[in-house]
Design an enzyme around this catalytic site. Sequence first.
Site, mmCIF file in Angstrom:
data_model
loop_
_atom_site.group_PDB
_atom_site.id
_atom_site.type_symbol
_atom_site.label_atom_id
_atom_site.label_comp_id
_atom_site.label_asym_id
_atom_site.label_seq_id
_atom_site.Cartn_x
_atom_site.Cartn_y
_atom_site.Cartn_z
ATOM 1 N N GLU A 1 17.771 -11.530 -30.001
ATOM 2 C CA GLU A 1 18.985 -12.231 -30.422
ATOM 3 C C GLU A 1 19.475 -11.760 -31.793
ATOM 4 O O GLU A 1 18.711 -11.740 -32.770
ATOM 5 C CB GLU A 1 18.730 -13.739 -30.446
ATOM 6 C CG GLU A 1 19.836 -14.578 -31.018
ATOM 7 C CD GLU A 1 21.125 -14.483 -30.217
ATOM 8 O OE1 GLU A 1 22.198 -14.387 -30.838
ATOM 9 O OE2 GLU A 1 21.052 -14.508 -28.971
ATOM 10 N N THR B 1 26.685 -12.905 -26.688
ATOM 11 C CA THR B 1 25.458 -12.768 -25.912
ATOM 12 C C THR B 1 25.744 -12.633 -24.423
ATOM 13 O O THR B 1 25.116 -11.827 -23.731
ATOM 14 C CB THR B 1 24.537 -13.979 -26.161
ATOM 15 O OG1 THR B 1 24.092 -13.966 -27.515
ATOM 16 C CG2 THR B 1 23.325 -13.943 -25.250
ATOM 17 N N HIS C 1 23.771 -8.263 -30.072
ATOM 18 C CA HIS C 1 24.999 -8.116 -30.858
ATOM 19 C C HIS C 1 24.662 -8.203 -32.339
ATOM 20 O O HIS C 1 23.508 -8.403 -32.723
ATOM 21 C CB HIS C 1 26.043 -9.170 -30.483
ATOM 22 C CG HIS C 1 25.559 -10.587 -30.563
ATOM 23 N ND1 HIS C 1 25.338 -11.232 -31.751
ATOM 24 C CD2 HIS C 1 25.233 -11.476 -29.583
ATOM 25 C CE1 HIS C 1 24.904 -12.464 -31.517
ATOM 26 N NE2 HIS C 1 24.825 -12.636 -30.211
#
Length: 687
Positions: A261, A305, A482
Site C-alpha cells: 500500500e 488502489t 500508487h
Amino acid sequence: MRQIKSFLQWLLETKVGFFTLVLVLFWLKTYCIYLTKFSLGANGAMQNFLLLLNPIPSGMLLLGLGLFLKGRKSYWVIIVIDFLLSLWLFANILYYREFSNFLSLSIIKTSGSTADNLGKSIVGITHATDFLTFLDVGVIIVLLLTKVIKIDVRALKVQVSLLIELLAALLMALNLLMAQKDRSGLLTRTFDNNYIVKYLGINEYAVYDGFKTAQTSSQMAKANVSDLQSVKKYLRANYVKPNPEYTGVAKGKNVLVIHLESFQQFLIGYKWKGKEVTPNLNKLYHAKDTLSFDNFYNQVGQGKTSDAEMMLENSLYGLQSGSAMSSYGTSNTFESAPAILNQRAGYTTAVMHGGAGSFWNRNNAYKSFGYQYFMPLSYYKNISKYYVGYGLKDKIFFAQSIKYIERLPQPFYLKMITVTNHYPYDLDKANQTIDKTDTDDETVDGYVQTAHYLDQAIGELMQWLKKTGLDKKTLLVLYGDHYGISGNHHKASAQLLGQDEFTDFDNLKFQRVPLMFHMKGLKGGIKHTYGGEIDVLPTLLNLLGVSDKGTIQFGHDLLSAQAPQVVAQRNGDFITPEYAKVGSTYYYTDTGEEIEQPDSKLKNKLVSLSNRVTTELSLSDRVINGNLLRFYKPKWFKKIKPSDYDYNKEKALKKLYSTKNKTSLWYKNHRKSTQSAFKTDAPELKK
C-alpha cells in the site's frame, strides 16, 4: 465623493447591487483558491487570463437564478446558492489535497464503497485556512442581519434577469472559444481534469464530468460486438511476443501477490538517520533470484488502489473519472487473472484483506473477477488495538491469515492487501521503531514509520514461508499500488530526496513503485525496462507458462526484448527511456531538461507517442465503459458468473476446510497447523 456614495447606495440598497456584491466576492474568493489551494499550472498570458475569468460566467449564471424571485426570498436564495458553491469548493480543496484531482460524479456516487475511516482522513487533511472558503458568505449574512445591506423588496423586471443570464451564457461561450483556441481538443482529448478547471472553471468541470458520466452510461447501452473490433485490431497490431527464456519457469508454482500500500520506489535502499527504512525489501530486491524493476510506474487515476488492482488483474486501465471497480465491478464481464489461472491451470484463487469488504466494491468486483475466496475484515479478530487507519495492522493481518493460507489447495493464486502504510501514516508509539522525518510536513513525516512497519511485517511472513517450505513452491510478486506522497508536497519531497527543488518532471519520476518477482531458482537481476502496472499480468502469465495470445490486455511482457517501454499515465502524461510528457511540456528523460524547440522529426515523434497513449487509454475506456468483454467469447475461456461465488464466512470456510483438499499445506503437514511457525514481535499479540 458623491459618485462613490451613490455607488455604495446602489450596491447596498438594490437587488442588482446585492447580486453584484455577492458575485464579485465569490469571483475573488474562487480565484484566490485557484492560486493557493490547487496546482493548476497556468502558463502564459492566455491561461492566466482564463483562470482569472472563468469563475465569473458560472457564478453569474447560478447566482442570477435568485433574481427571478421577489422580496426577501430573492436575497436568501442567492445566499444559499453562494453557500452551495462554496461547499463544492471546500470539498474539492480537501479532495485535491489528498488525490491531486477534483471530485467527480462517479466518485460521489460510489463514496459509500470508500467511506471506511474517511472522517479521520478528512480531519487530517483539513487546514484552518480552508474554512475561509465560507468567509464571504458569513460576511454577507452579517451585513444583511445588521441591515448594512438593505433588502430591496421591489420586483426586478424579468427582462433584466434574463439579460444577466444571457450575458453569463455569452461569457461562458467566449471562455470556451478562447480555451479551445489555446488548447485544441480540450473537451475531446483531455485526460487531465486540471486542464478543465484551469481553462473553464470548477463549476464547468462539474457539468463536464456529469456529461461524461451520462455519456458513459449511454455508451454501454449502445455498445455492440462491432465496437470490439477496433480494440482487437489495435492489440493485434501492437502485440509483443513474450520472452521465451522465461516462459513457464514458474509453471505450477503458487503465486503470492503482496500489495504494498502506497509504497514508492524511492523507499528501496532509503535510509533515515543511518537506518534502513525497508531492510527486508532491500534484501529481497537485490537477491539473485528476484526479478526487480527500477523503472516501474504506478498508472492510477482517481480510483487509486482499485485502479492498480484493475490493471494487475485485467491489464485494463482505470477510468478517467471515478473507480472502474466501484462503478463497473458488479455489472461488467471480465477475463481476469484469477479466472484465467483457475480455468487454464487449476489454481485456487483468493484475496485476503484486513479492511472492509465493501471498500472499492471489492465484495462484488472480486466475484466478477472470478475469485473463489475473499477474506475481508469480517474473517479476522478485530479489536481496537489491532486496527489502524483503514484496516488491521499488517503484522496482525499476516499472523491471522496463516490459518487460511495453509488451507488453500495448491497451486493457489493469492493476493494479500496490506493497509498500514496508508495515509494518514499513523502508527501507535509501541510500533514505532524508526524516527519520523523532519520536513515539517505532517502528511509526509510519518511515512517512513509506517513503511518500516510494513517492511517488518513482510520479513515475518517471509520467515514463515521459509520455515514451512512454501518459499520453494511459490512465486512471490510484490508491487506498490500508487504514490504515498502526492504531487502537492513538492517541498517535503525535495527534502526527502536531498534535492534543491522538486519539479513537475521530478513528480512524474516520483510515480515509480517497486515490482519484484521472487522465486527460488529464478534467474533474477535488476531490470531497467520502463513499464507500469498494466504490464504485470502479461509478464506473470508468461512466467507461469500461460499464453496471453488472444486476450484483451493492453500490457506487455516486461521481459520481452520488444517491450515498447511507453508508460502511460491516466491523465495522458507518459514516460519512455528517451522522452517524457507532463501536461503540455515534453522532457528528455535522462536529464529532465525541457524540450523547448524540437525539430520537425522530433516533434512528429513526440506527437506520435502522445497519440499512442491517448489511443490506448481511449480504447481501454471503451472496453470498460461499453462492457465490451460481454461480446468476446474465446473458446479457451468460460464466462464468469458472479452468482457462483459466495463470500459468506461460514459457507466459505466450510468449503475451505473440507478434508478433500489434500494439496493444502495443512494437509501435507500431517493435518496440523503451521501457525506456531509464524513469529511476530507485534506488541499487541504478546501475552
